[in-house]
Design an enzyme around this catalytic site. Structure first.
Site, PDB file in Angstrom:
ATOM      1  N   SER A   8     -39.895 -17.950 -49.319  1.00  0.00           N
ATOM      2  CA  SER A   8     -41.196 -17.412 -48.994  1.00  0.00           C
ATOM      3  C   SER A   8     -42.139 -18.440 -48.373  1.00  0.00           C
ATOM      4  O   SER A   8     -43.231 -18.098 -47.946  1.00  0.00           O
ATOM      5  CB  SER A   8     -41.833 -16.873 -50.275  1.00  0.00           C
ATOM      6  OG  SER A   8     -41.991 -17.932 -51.209  1.00  0.00           O
ATOM      7  N   SER A  27     -37.290 -20.792 -52.256  1.00  0.00           N
ATOM      8  CA  SER A  27     -38.301 -20.655 -51.232  1.00  0.00           C
ATOM      9  C   SER A  27     -38.551 -21.892 -50.410  1.00  0.00           C
ATOM     10  O   SER A  27     -39.044 -21.815 -49.300  1.00  0.00           O
ATOM     11  CB  SER A  27     -39.571 -20.252 -51.930  1.00  0.00           C
ATOM     12  OG  SER A  27     -40.588 -20.202 -51.039  1.00  0.00           O
ATOM     13  N   LYS A  71     -49.333 -23.823 -48.606  1.00  0.00           N
ATOM     14  CA  LYS A  71     -48.978 -22.410 -48.697  1.00  0.00           C
ATOM     15  C   LYS A  71     -50.179 -21.649 -49.269  1.00  0.00           C
ATOM     16  O   LYS A  71     -50.944 -22.205 -50.079  1.00  0.00           O
ATOM     17  CB  LYS A  71     -47.738 -22.305 -49.608  1.00  0.00           C
ATOM     18  CG  LYS A  71     -47.038 -20.989 -49.614  1.00  0.00           C
ATOM     19  CD  LYS A  71     -45.746 -21.126 -50.431  1.00  0.00           C
ATOM     20  CE  LYS A  71     -45.049 -19.817 -50.676  1.00  0.00           C
ATOM     21  NZ  LYS A  71     -43.800 -19.986 -51.455  1.00  0.00           N
TER      22      LYS A  71
END
Ligand code: GLN
Length: 457
Positions: A137, A161, A62
């Site tokens: 996310s 997330s 990420k």
């Protein structure tokens, strides 16, 4: 599976890595998942990584996980072109063991969001239905594994997330106990909630990597020695784990088709001889207000460092009489609306006239929630329920209504508030869209919990 990859001869692995990189480039044109490829980094490191224990295992990270010398923007304008000055501890551990970072994943700006639509780049599509969100996310990290681009991706889990994107994209994710993995080198969102985690397609892969990255880090004082984190539970592999299901999970907030799938799974477990009991978690519905009060406070504190001077973009100070006017102007321009919303809520709940009424009260509720969950774990090994109250929704359908997005975190924020490990595993489908089941374990039961979930099949 990682074991299959590392048992291949060196030249086969090298060829496979090239294929993965090629395939991920092709796939990405549909999914919008990659914000940055690390081709140069790969070329520089591939030969040495091939000779290490993980043998060059290709991974995606990420965009908020720092990799020294490469651009890490947390998908925010304010960090545009920010070059990481060091590598995060957990990524360094994986690299030391031979992982190969092939790219950075799109994400919600600074990890704030539930649908991967607040990125400064573009929304990410769900590989199961291109009109749907993949969850956020860590949406791209999930999409990357779900679409077969890479076997492993790293995400971060502050409120849901990682488990929620995993649920919405038919893969597995395990959030560790708070303190099991170092947060050093992770761009912070909510420091008392954030944990890094792994997206994978098998529990065995999570177990392999978990042991490599868990443990104490002198650069993160909240980490604990992983050897001490194996809780002494009554469960041993000769017994079936005892499972609790809070009755409050099955309210009107839960999609009826998802409820049906979870009930069917409970029945399957009972038929297989598992003790599955209904219990009560009365504070479940206080999870979201508590989380969003506290996360605002932590976000507003963590975001204070982005002032248009120290990190990422710098503006032209000409024309400003006061430095505070410059900072206000840069923050107004470069931070997205969800980030600003949280900074404002956080500043409000931390302000001297509201601190007692909101922040302190939310901390008290967090403590009570911890007590309620600990009480359940006095008698049970796992708490079972849905991961998300609904399946993946249409891209854009909730983006103008943040409160509706917040409600999607109903089941997952509890583990972050409490600090306990949780895992999401795929359990069924509604209209062709994946449904995840969440299992929470007692704090520090991380390793044993993975064994229990494996044994449950
Ligand atoms: N949806 C939650 C939030 O927006 C959690 C996101 C996350 O885990 N990073 O705060």
């Amino acid at each position: 599976m990682i074991i299959d990859f590392i048992s291949l001869p060196r030249d086969r692995r090298a060829a496979l890595i090239r294929d993965v990189i090629h395939h991920s480039k092709e796939k990405n044109s549909d999914l919008n998942a990659v914000v940055r490829r690390e081709d140069e980094w790969v070329e520089h490191h591939i030969q040495e990584q091939l000779d290490k224990p993980l043998g060059g295992l290709p991974i995606i990270i990420k965009d908020n996980i720092l990799l020294e010398g490469t651009i890490n923007e947390a998908c925010s304008k304010v960090l545009e072109w920010y070059v990481a000055p060091y590598t995060s501890t957990i990524l360094q551990k994986l690299i030391d063991h031979g992982a190969l970072v092939i790219g950075k994943a799109n994400m919600d700006e600074f990890a704030m969001g539930a649908s991967n639509e607040t990125s400064i780049y573009w929304p990410v599509n769900n590989p199961h239905n291109m009109n749907k969100v993949p969850g956020g996310s860590s949406g791209w990290s999930a999409a990357a594994v779900a679409s077969g681009m890479v076997p492993i991706a790293l995400g971060t889990d502050t409120g849901w997330s990682v488990r929620q994107p995993a649920a919405l994209t038919w893969i597995i994710w395990r959030k560790p106990s708070y303190g099991r993995y170092s947060r050093y080198g992770i761009i912070a969102m909510g420091s008392s909630f954030d944990q890094v985690g792994i997206f994978a397609t098998s529990i065995e892969d999570i177990q392999t990597l978990d042991l490599l990255i868990a443990g104490i880090d002198e650069k993160d004082e909240t980490t604990v020695n992983s050897g001490e984190t194996v809780v002494k539970q009554s469960w041993n592999s000769r017994e079936k784990p005892k499972i609790a299901v809070p009755r409050e999970y099955f309210s009107d907030a839960l999609d009826s088709e998802i409820a049906k799938i979870i009930h069917e799974k409970i029945q399957v477990l009972r038929d297989a001889g598992y003790q599955v009991d209904e219990v009560s978690l009365p504070l479940l519905d206080k999870g979201i207000p508590t989380y969003y009060t506290l996360i605002g406070a932590e976000v507003s504190t963590n975001m204070a460092r982005y002032d248009g001077i120290r990190y990422g973009l710098q503006g032209d100070t000409f024309g400003y009489d006061k430095i505070s006017d410059y900072i206000t102007s840069m923050r107004s321009e470069w931070l997205g609306s969800e980030v600003k919303r949280r900074i404002l809520t956080g500043a409000y709940v931390l302000s001297s006239s509201h601190y007692e009424g909101y922040y302190v009260r939310a901390q008290q509720v967090r403590r009570l929630l911890q007590q309620q969950v600990e009480e359940i774990f006095q008698h049970y090994d796992l708490i079972l329920g849905p991961t998300s109250p609904e399946v993946a929704w249409d891209i854009g359908s909730k983006s103008d209504d943040p409160l509706r997005l917040y409600l999607a975190d109903l089941y997952t924020v509890i583990a972050n508030l409490v600090g306990c490990p949780a895992i999401s595993v795929p359990v069924g489908e509604v209209d062709g869209l994946p449904v995840g089941m969440q299992l929470m374990g007692a704090q520090w039961s991380d390793e044993i919990m993975l064994e229990m979930v494996k044994e449950m099949g």
